[in-house]
Design a protein around this motif. Sequence first.
Motif, PDB file in Angstrom:
ATOM      1  N   LEU A 171       0.855  -1.181   0.000  1.00 33.02           N
ATOM      2  CA  LEU A 171       0.000   0.000   0.000  1.00 33.02           C
ATOM      3  C   LEU A 171       0.894   1.234   0.000  1.00 33.02           C
ATOM      4  N   ASP A 172       0.943   1.917  -1.125  1.00 31.00           N
ATOM      5  CA  ASP A 172       1.796   3.085  -1.291  1.00 31.00           C
ATOM      6  C   ASP A 172       0.997   4.320  -0.902  1.00 31.00           C
ATOM      7  N   VAL A 173       1.436   5.002   0.164  1.00 33.05           N
ATOM      8  CA  VAL A 173       0.664   6.132   0.685  1.00 33.05           C
ATOM      9  C   VAL A 173       1.270   7.488   0.305  1.00 33.05           C
ATOM     10  N   ARG A 174       2.134   7.487  -0.709  1.00 35.61           N
ATOM     11  CA  ARG A 174       2.706   8.743  -1.197  1.00 35.61           C
ATOM     12  C   ARG A 174       1.700   9.450  -2.116  1.00 35.61           C
ATOM     13  N   GLU A 175       2.081  10.625  -2.576  1.00 38.92           N
ATOM     14  CA  GLU A 175       1.247  11.377  -3.507  1.00 38.92           C
ATOM     15  C   GLU A 175       1.359  10.775  -4.911  1.00 38.92           C
ATOM     16  N   GLY A 176       0.376  11.077  -5.748  1.00 42.97           N
ATOM     17  CA  GLY A 176       0.352  10.542  -7.102  1.00 42.97           C
ATOM     18  C   GLY A 176       1.611  10.822  -7.896  1.00 42.97           C
ATOM     19  N   TRP A 177       2.159  12.040  -7.795  1.00 47.02           N
ATOM     20  CA  TRP A 177       3.367  12.375  -8.559  1.00 47.02           C
ATOM     21  C   TRP A 177       4.551  11.537  -8.091  1.00 47.02           C
ATOM     22  N   GLU A 178       4.599  11.218  -6.791  1.00 49.60           N
ATOM     23  CA  GLU A 178       5.691  10.393  -6.268  1.00 49.60           C
ATOM     24  C   GLU A 178       5.576   8.968  -6.809  1.00 49.60           C
ATOM     25  N   TYR A 179       4.341   8.467  -6.819  1.00 49.63           N
ATOM     26  CA  TYR A 179       4.079   7.122  -7.336  1.00 49.63           C
ATOM     27  C   TYR A 179       4.453   7.044  -8.812  1.00 49.63           C
ATOM     28  N   GLU A 180       4.107   8.096  -9.574  1.00 48.61           N
ATOM     29  CA  GLU A 180       4.444   8.119 -10.999  1.00 48.61           C
ATOM     30  C   GLU A 180       5.958   8.156 -11.214  1.00 48.61           C
ATOM     31  N   THR A 181       6.673   8.786 -10.301  1.00 49.19           N
ATOM     32  CA  THR A 181       8.128   8.871 -10.396  1.00 49.19           C
ATOM     33  C   THR A 181       8.757   7.498 -10.219  1.00 49.19           C
ATOM     34  N   THR A 182       8.291   6.745  -9.231  1.00 58.75           N
ATOM     35  CA  THR A 182       8.818   5.413  -8.960  1.00 58.75           C
ATOM     36  C   THR A 182       7.878   4.671  -8.022  1.00 58.75           C
ATOM     37  N   HIS A 183       7.742   3.377  -8.233  1.00 62.14           N
ATOM     38  CA  HIS A 183       6.924   2.560  -7.341  1.00 62.14           C
ATOM     39  C   HIS A 183       7.282   1.086  -7.507  1.00 62.14           C
ATOM     40  N   ILE A 184       6.872   0.295  -6.546  1.00 62.75           N
ATOM     41  CA  ILE A 184       7.046  -1.153  -6.630  1.00 62.75           C
ATOM     42  C   ILE A 184       5.925  -1.683  -7.508  1.00 62.75           C
ATOM     43  N   PRO A 185       6.268  -2.420  -8.579  1.00 60.30           N
ATOM     44  CA  PRO A 185       5.220  -2.964  -9.453  1.00 60.30           C
ATOM     45  C   PRO A 185       4.171  -3.755  -8.651  1.00 60.30           C
ATOM     46  N   GLY A 186       2.911  -3.510  -8.974  1.00 62.67           N
ATOM     47  CA  GLY A 186       1.821  -4.208  -8.301  1.00 62.67           C
ATOM     48  C   GLY A 186       1.332  -3.524  -7.040  1.00 62.67           C
ATOM     49  N   SER A 187       1.988  -2.442  -6.638  1.00 67.66           N
ATOM     50  CA  SER A 187       1.558  -1.747  -5.422  1.00 67.66           C
ATOM     51  C   SER A 187       0.278  -0.954  -5.688  1.00 67.66           C
ATOM     52  N   LYS A 188      -0.437  -0.681  -4.607  1.00 67.22           N
ATOM     53  CA  LYS A 188      -1.700   0.063  -4.690  1.00 67.22           C
ATOM     54  C   LYS A 188      -1.477   1.471  -4.156  1.00 67.22           C
ATOM     55  N   LEU A 189      -1.765   2.471  -4.970  1.00 63.73           N
ATOM     56  CA  LEU A 189      -1.636   3.860  -4.543  1.00 63.73           C
ATOM     57  C   LEU A 189      -2.880   4.282  -3.762  1.00 63.73           C
ATOM     58  N   MET A 190      -2.630   4.774  -2.540  1.00 63.37           N
ATOM     59  CA  MET A 190      -3.696   5.340  -1.709  1.00 63.37           C
ATOM     60  C   MET A 190      -3.037   6.449  -0.875  1.00 63.37           C
ATOM     61  N   PRO A 191      -2.990   7.682  -1.412  1.00 68.54           N
ATOM     62  CA  PRO A 191      -2.329   8.763  -0.686  1.00 68.54           C
ATOM     63  C   PRO A 191      -2.799   8.853   0.770  1.00 68.54           C
ATOM     64  N   MET A 192      -1.857   9.182   1.625  1.00 64.59           N
ATOM     65  CA  MET A 192      -2.095   9.180   3.069  1.00 64.59           C
ATOM     66  C   MET A 192      -3.416   9.830   3.474  1.00 64.59           C
ATOM     67  N   GLN A 193      -3.716  10.990   2.910  1.00 64.42           N
ATOM     68  CA  GLN A 193      -4.932  11.699   3.328  1.00 64.42           C
ATOM     69  C   GLN A 193      -6.210  10.989   2.882  1.00 64.42           C
ATOM     70  N   GLU A 194      -6.101  10.054   1.926  1.00 68.18           N
ATOM     71  CA  GLU A 194      -7.276   9.321   1.456  1.00 68.18           C
ATOM     72  C   GLU A 194      -7.513   8.016   2.214  1.00 68.18           C
ATOM     73  N   VAL A 195      -6.543   7.589   2.998  1.00 69.05           N
ATOM     74  CA  VAL A 195      -6.655   6.298   3.688  1.00 69.05           C
ATOM     75  C   VAL A 195      -7.901   6.213   4.570  1.00 69.05           C
ATOM     76  N   PRO A 196      -8.196   7.211   5.414  1.00 69.97           N
ATOM     77  CA  PRO A 196      -9.385   7.077   6.266  1.00 69.97           C
ATOM     78  C   PRO A 196     -10.693   6.892   5.491  1.00 69.97           C
ATOM     79  N   SER A 197     -10.810   7.516   4.328  1.00 73.33           N
ATOM     80  CA  SER A 197     -12.062   7.406   3.575  1.00 73.33           C
ATOM     81  C   SER A 197     -12.105   6.182   2.661  1.00 73.33           C
ATOM     82  N   ARG A 198     -10.954   5.575   2.378  1.00 72.21           N
ATOM     83  CA  ARG A 198     -10.917   4.455   1.434  1.00 72.21           C
ATOM     84  C   ARG A 198     -10.622   3.099   2.072  1.00 72.21           C
ATOM     85  N   ALA A 199      -9.979   3.085   3.221  1.00 74.32           N
ATOM     86  CA  ALA A 199      -9.480   1.835   3.806  1.00 74.32           C
ATOM     87  C   ALA A 199     -10.557   0.771   3.974  1.00 74.32           C
ATOM     88  N   PHE A 200     -11.682   1.138   4.526  1.00 77.29           N
ATOM     89  CA  PHE A 200     -12.706   0.130   4.832  1.00 77.29           C
ATOM     90  C   PHE A 200     -13.415  -0.392   3.585  1.00 77.29           C
TER      91      PHE A 200
END
Length: 107
Positions: free
Chosen positions: A23-52
């Motif tokens: 679960l990658d909690v960085r911002e979208g631009w950071e994820y676009e710069t580099t990420h682990i293949p197969g990871s799920k982007l969920m920026p930190m501020q969105e976690v409370p509204s999306r986690a459940f």
Amino acid sequence: MELEITVDELKAQLASAHPPLVLDVREGWEYETTHIPGSKLMPMQEVPSRAFNELDEDQHIAVLCHHGARSLSVANWLQQQGFSNARSVAGGIDLWAKVIDPKLPRY
């Protein structure tokens, strides 16, 4: 309760029969710069509204950010919400790129 795993532990877990969700909690631009293949982007501020709606409480979750501060905060929050298998990846994507996958861009 344990809150962190190392990049070496994550590498081993990803190669196992039952890999964790990264679960990658960085911002979208950071994820676009580099990420682990197969990871799920969920920026930190969105976690409370999306986690459940998007995460499984029983699944092992490896929470990832740039250096490990945001992910530690998110893993702690997730554990408090009942996601007992959430762990922060110590050192974040920066340490992952340095130690595990040097071809990934660093920023």
